[in-house]
Design a protein around this motif. Sequence first.
Motif, mmCIF file in Angstrom:
data_model
loop_
_atom_site.group_PDB
_atom_site.id
_atom_site.type_symbol
_atom_site.label_atom_id
_atom_site.label_comp_id
_atom_site.label_asym_id
_atom_site.label_seq_id
_atom_site.Cartn_x
_atom_site.Cartn_y
_atom_site.Cartn_z
ATOM 1 N N TYR A 38 32.801 -7.527 4.958
ATOM 2 C CA TYR A 38 32.436 -5.845 5.406
ATOM 3 C C TYR A 38 33.812 -5.365 5.168
ATOM 4 O O TYR A 38 34.773 -5.442 5.707
ATOM 5 N N TRP A 43 29.023 -0.094 3.778
ATOM 6 C CA TRP A 43 28.101 0.186 4.740
ATOM 7 C C TRP A 43 29.161 1.013 5.135
ATOM 8 O O TRP A 43 30.432 1.739 5.688
ATOM 9 N N ASP A 64 17.375 -7.322 7.344
ATOM 10 C CA ASP A 64 17.440 -7.873 7.982
ATOM 11 C C ASP A 64 17.300 -6.790 10.229
ATOM 12 O O ASP A 64 16.211 -5.746 9.873
ATOM 13 N N GLU A 65 17.728 -7.298 10.623
ATOM 14 C CA GLU A 65 17.407 -6.644 11.887
ATOM 15 C C GLU A 65 16.058 -6.093 12.333
ATOM 16 O O GLU A 65 16.214 -4.517 12.977
ATOM 17 N N TRP A 92 17.913 -10.500 3.292
ATOM 18 C CA TRP A 92 19.396 -10.443 4.211
ATOM 19 C C TRP A 92 19.291 -11.936 5.445
ATOM 20 O O TRP A 92 18.043 -12.002 5.712
ATOM 21 N N TRP A 137 24.958 -13.418 6.137
ATOM 22 C CA TRP A 137 25.681 -12.588 6.689
ATOM 23 C C TRP A 137 26.944 -12.326 7.554
ATOM 24 O O TRP A 137 27.906 -12.428 8.336
HETATM 25 C C1 ACM Z 1 23.282 -5.850 7.261
HETATM 26 O O1 ACM Z 1 24.683 -5.805 7.884
HETATM 27 N N1 ACM Z 1 22.503 -5.476 8.878
HETATM 28 C C2 ACM Z 1 23.176 -6.478 6.798
#
Ligand code: ACM
Length: 476
Positions: A363, A414, A267-268, A317, A337
């Motif tokens: 989340y 998170w 991801d990202e 992801w 997501w």
């Molecule tokens: C994510 O929330 N960076 C998968």
Amino acid sequence: MYQILPTPRLSARIGGIGRVRLLPFYNRTAFPGEKASACLTAFSDYADRAFSLLFEEGEGGLTLEKDASLPFGGYALIAGIDGKVKLAASEEEGLSHGLATLLLAAEKAEDGKALSLPLLHLCDEPQGSWRGLMVDVARKFHPIRFLYDTVDLCWLYKINRLQLHFTDDESDTLPSEAFPKLPTAGRHYTKAQLTALDEYAASRGVTIVPEVDMPGHSTPFGKAYPELFGSHGILCSEEKTYKALETLIAEVASLFPNAPYLHLGGDEAQIARWERCPGCQAYCREKGIASTQELYAHFLSRVTNYTLSLGRTPILWEGFAKEYNHLISKKTLVIAWESYYQIAPDLLEGGFSLLNCSWQPLYIVTPTRHWEVSEILDWNIYTWRHFWEKSVASKRDITVSEGSPIVGGQLCAWGDRLVEYPSNEQAAREEFALIRRRLPALAEKTWNIHSDLSSELFEELYAHTDALLDKLLRRD
Ligand code: ACM
């Protein structure tokens, strides 16, 4: 209705309003193996914590039956007018779920020497095969005790996957013999701790899903071994890096022998940084890779293919571009997501199976962002929502047709803001409070994917289940 979450799929009350006395013994002749033994030891431990009653092998109590016609994860629990209590399943995950139901249905008998159950006949089975929770232990170190509490929570609500986000920019919490400079000093788990946790989870029907995030969210790698992983704020794409990653992935697989899945992040990633790396550019020329997005998919295809070669299922992801879906093995499970990098319908068209981790309502970013239980009850595994205006799902819900390969859903906790907490204990405690409130709703909507349980009824059931959870959690 029984005070059980997730609500059993099929149930029938039989023979009126009598009760059945269950002495603390079990007959496990039908389940002689070690796995069943561990599952019953776990149950006995919970019965002890909740009712001060240790269950032992013997006659006159619960009889286990093996019924091969029951589906994976399913069970039948009968407390009959003949005074007998039977639990049938085809394998141990079903057994584990049936034992959680038994504890939720039970009270302590007046003389304190047995449990008392209502007359009941339950046939129960999950619809979603993935009922998950993710905890980010990399941004904020979570004392191991909280991970045990989390497994206890999962056991009670029949959550069968616990993803641990072990690495991120803030730390690498995994031990490593192959790369001893990788684990972050003072905030990593030991091999012995993880082996014990993995066994504890496995005997409770909970599969640990270890995540090592790459190629982004990986600062500790470049800091510890810049000569292998690079120093551009993203893992390099060079042969020596792939070789090092293969060693690392194999090591993580050996740390978690029970884990059929390995999550590789994806991801990202700040992929434009590859454009400044001469080594990565030389690699692209050699392989004929024409764009940075293609390199992103190539990177992920290399690490996922290697994971497949170990006999484990890779997970990513959402992050890579849909133009390059064809480069990545369709045996990879993808988590949709954000509905930003690409959306669930595109991933499905690309041939992937998906896990739903819709930002809204799944989340939790303690303490700033989380959604009401009612929003989780209003969501289903075929729907994605978001509030962020750049996400396609902010315009309207994204839905995919039923029957699409969506394996289930997962709540994700998170630690972005937990980093600001001075105390690990307090951070983990506050996060746990938010999780324990919401996870039962996720359990309901993944066990019964068409559940229309109202918030009112949910609260009534939750009052009972959460009170039992309180007794199950360790006090030390
Ligand atoms: C994510 O929330 N960076 C998968």
